[in-house]
Design a protein around this motif. Structure first.
Motif, short mmCIF file in Angstrom:
data_model
loop_
_atom_site.label_atom_id
_atom_site.label_comp_id
_atom_site.label_asym_id
_atom_site.label_seq_id
_atom_site.Cartn_x
_atom_site.Cartn_y
_atom_site.Cartn_z
N VAL A 80 -6.70 -3.96 2.31
CA VAL A 80 -5.90 -2.99 3.06
C VAL A 80 -6.79 -2.28 4.07
O VAL A 80 -7.95 -1.95 3.78
N SER A 81 -6.28 -2.04 5.26
CA SER A 81 -7.09 -1.40 6.30
C SER A 81 -7.43 0.04 5.89
O SER A 81 -6.67 0.71 5.19
N ARG A 94 1.31 -4.03 5.68
CA ARG A 94 1.70 -2.73 5.16
C ARG A 94 0.54 -1.76 5.09
O ARG A 94 0.73 -0.57 4.89
N GLY A 95 -0.67 -2.25 5.26
CA GLY A 95 -1.82 -1.36 5.29
C GLY A 95 -1.90 -0.54 6.55
O GLY A 95 -2.70 0.37 6.65
N LEU A 106 -6.05 5.51 4.22
CA LEU A 106 -6.18 6.96 4.38
C LEU A 106 -4.82 7.61 4.63
O LEU A 106 -4.54 8.71 4.12
N PHE A 107 -3.99 6.96 5.41
CA PHE A 107 -2.67 7.53 5.71
C PHE A 107 -1.83 7.69 4.44
O PHE A 107 -1.37 8.78 4.10
N TYR A 108 -1.63 6.58 3.72
CA TYR A 108 -0.76 6.62 2.55
C TYR A 108 -1.38 7.40 1.39
O TYR A 108 -0.68 8.09 0.65
N VAL A 115 0.82 -1.21 0.00
CA VAL A 115 0.00 0.00 0.00
C VAL A 115 0.85 1.26 0.00
O VAL A 115 0.37 2.35 -0.33
N ARG A 116 2.12 1.14 0.33
CA ARG A 116 3.01 2.31 0.29
C ARG A 116 3.13 2.88 -1.12
O ARG A 116 3.53 4.04 -1.29
N ALA A 117 2.79 2.07 -2.12
CA ALA A 117 2.85 2.56 -3.50
C ALA A 117 1.92 3.75 -3.72
O ALA A 117 2.13 4.54 -4.65
N LEU A 118 0.89 3.91 -2.87
CA LEU A 118 -0.05 5.01 -3.04
C LEU A 118 0.63 6.37 -2.88
O LEU A 118 0.08 7.39 -3.29
N ILE A 119 1.80 6.40 -2.29
CA ILE A 119 2.51 7.67 -2.12
C ILE A 119 2.92 8.23 -3.47
O ILE A 119 2.99 9.45 -3.65
#
Length: 336
Positions: free
Chosen positions: A137-138, A333-334, A143-145, A112-116
């Protein structure tokens, strides 16, 4: 006229443009962010530095909020409908033959870090969101990433416009001078871009043109002795969002050696299926196998969706230890 429009309705226009792009419409928002940042800097000038900075910050805030709102919709759809949403997005994408595979590769590597960074990559910005939802993903992690990525993306656009406000102002003056001619030039460039993308897709489909089996033919072959070897060519992300397979199928992950997975019998009958438009993943693997000496390889026409629609049996997908670890890693990672 464009300058006056942005001065009068800058915030609503930015919010609407970013929201429409987040929802998947072909209305790129980065030019609007650059223009709004440039015009905001030009209007503020050097005498109202803090006021100008506050206005630029507000543009970033509006763009980020709009992007997150649109992304939340796709995240919920991905969570609720899974692979059906991914198939729909690929069906309307100009790169629908490879759009899921690219996104799957990114998520397999970074989670999910790819969303950055996905908002900076054409073709991934929209599809990555429902993929995150479909993979479980949570919400907090998403929402964070996603907020971090949207803020970074909006800041780059607005800051670029502010830094090069003088050059952007000169471009706007030229466009005002061209008048209707500027719109015609923009339309020609857009048509040329779409034509190039369409030509690339047509070339790929032509290259991968080969005989295919349909679901009925495959079912008949499975009743014979020996039955064909069936290969599931879907990416790991797609298998996790739709964890079923044609009975007896072998999952072939990226990077795996074909001969190690299916054996060295080059004359055996192989049938490959995927769930992407035009069976591109299956056809690409079939092409690769033929180059390696396999003589009887056919993609399944319509892929897994056609097999399911024909009413034939499916079995739960059994993940091996490696795939379970990958799924657990992406789930962890979520969390921020």
């Amino acid at each position: 006229m464009l300058r006056e429009l942005i001065i009068a309705y800058g915030f609503p226009l930015v919010f609407l443009n970013v929201l429409l792009e987040s929802l998947g419409l072909p209305v790129p928002a980065m030019p609007a962010l650059i223009l709004t940042g440039a015009i905001t800097a030009l209007v503020g000038g050097h005498e109202n530095v803090w006021s100008t900075r506050l206005s630029l910050f507000n543009v970033v805030l509006v763009a980020t909020s709009s992007a997150v709102v649109g992304d939340l919709i796709w995240f919920w759809l991905g969570r609720r409908y899974g692979s059906r949403v991914l198939r729909f997005l690929c069906s309307v994408s100009m790169s629908r033959d490879t759009c899921v595979s690219r996104t799957a590769e990114v998520f397999e590597k970074f989670g999910v870090r790819a969303l950055i960074v996905t908002k900076f990559i054409p073709g991934l910005s929209t599809l990555a969101i429902p993929v995150a939802g479909a993979m479980g993903v949570s919400l907090i992690g998403f929402l964070f990433y996603d907020t971090v990525g949207a803020t970074l993306w909006a800041t780059v656009g607005v800051a670029t416009g502010a830094m090069f406000s003088g050059a952007v102002g000169n471009i706007l003056n030229v466009l005002d001078w061209f008048g209707l001619g500027a719109a015609i030039i923009a339309a020609i460039l857009l048509i040329a871009y779409l034509g190039i993308r369409w030509r690339h897709r047509a070339t790929l489909i032509s290259r991968l043109s080969m005989p295919r089996l349909d679901a009925v033919e495959l079912d008949a072959l499975l009743a014979k002795d020996p039955p064909p070897c069936i290969i599931d060519a879907r990416h790991g992300v797609r298998r996790r969002t739709d964890p079923v397979q044609i009975p007896g199928a072998i999952s072939l992950d990226n990077g795996a050696s074909i001969t190690e997975v299916v054996g060295a019998d080059l004359s055996r009958k192989f049938v490959i299926y995927c769930d992407c438009p035009n069976e591109v993943s299956a056809a690409l693997l079939a092409e690769k196998m033929k180059m390696e000496g396999f003589t009887d390889v056919s993609p399944l026409s319509g892929g897994l969706a056609a097999w399911r629609a024909a009413g034939f049996a499916l079995e739960p997908l059994s993940f091996d230890a490696t795939m379970r670890e990958a799924a657990d890693e992406i789930q962890h990672r979520g969390l921020p």
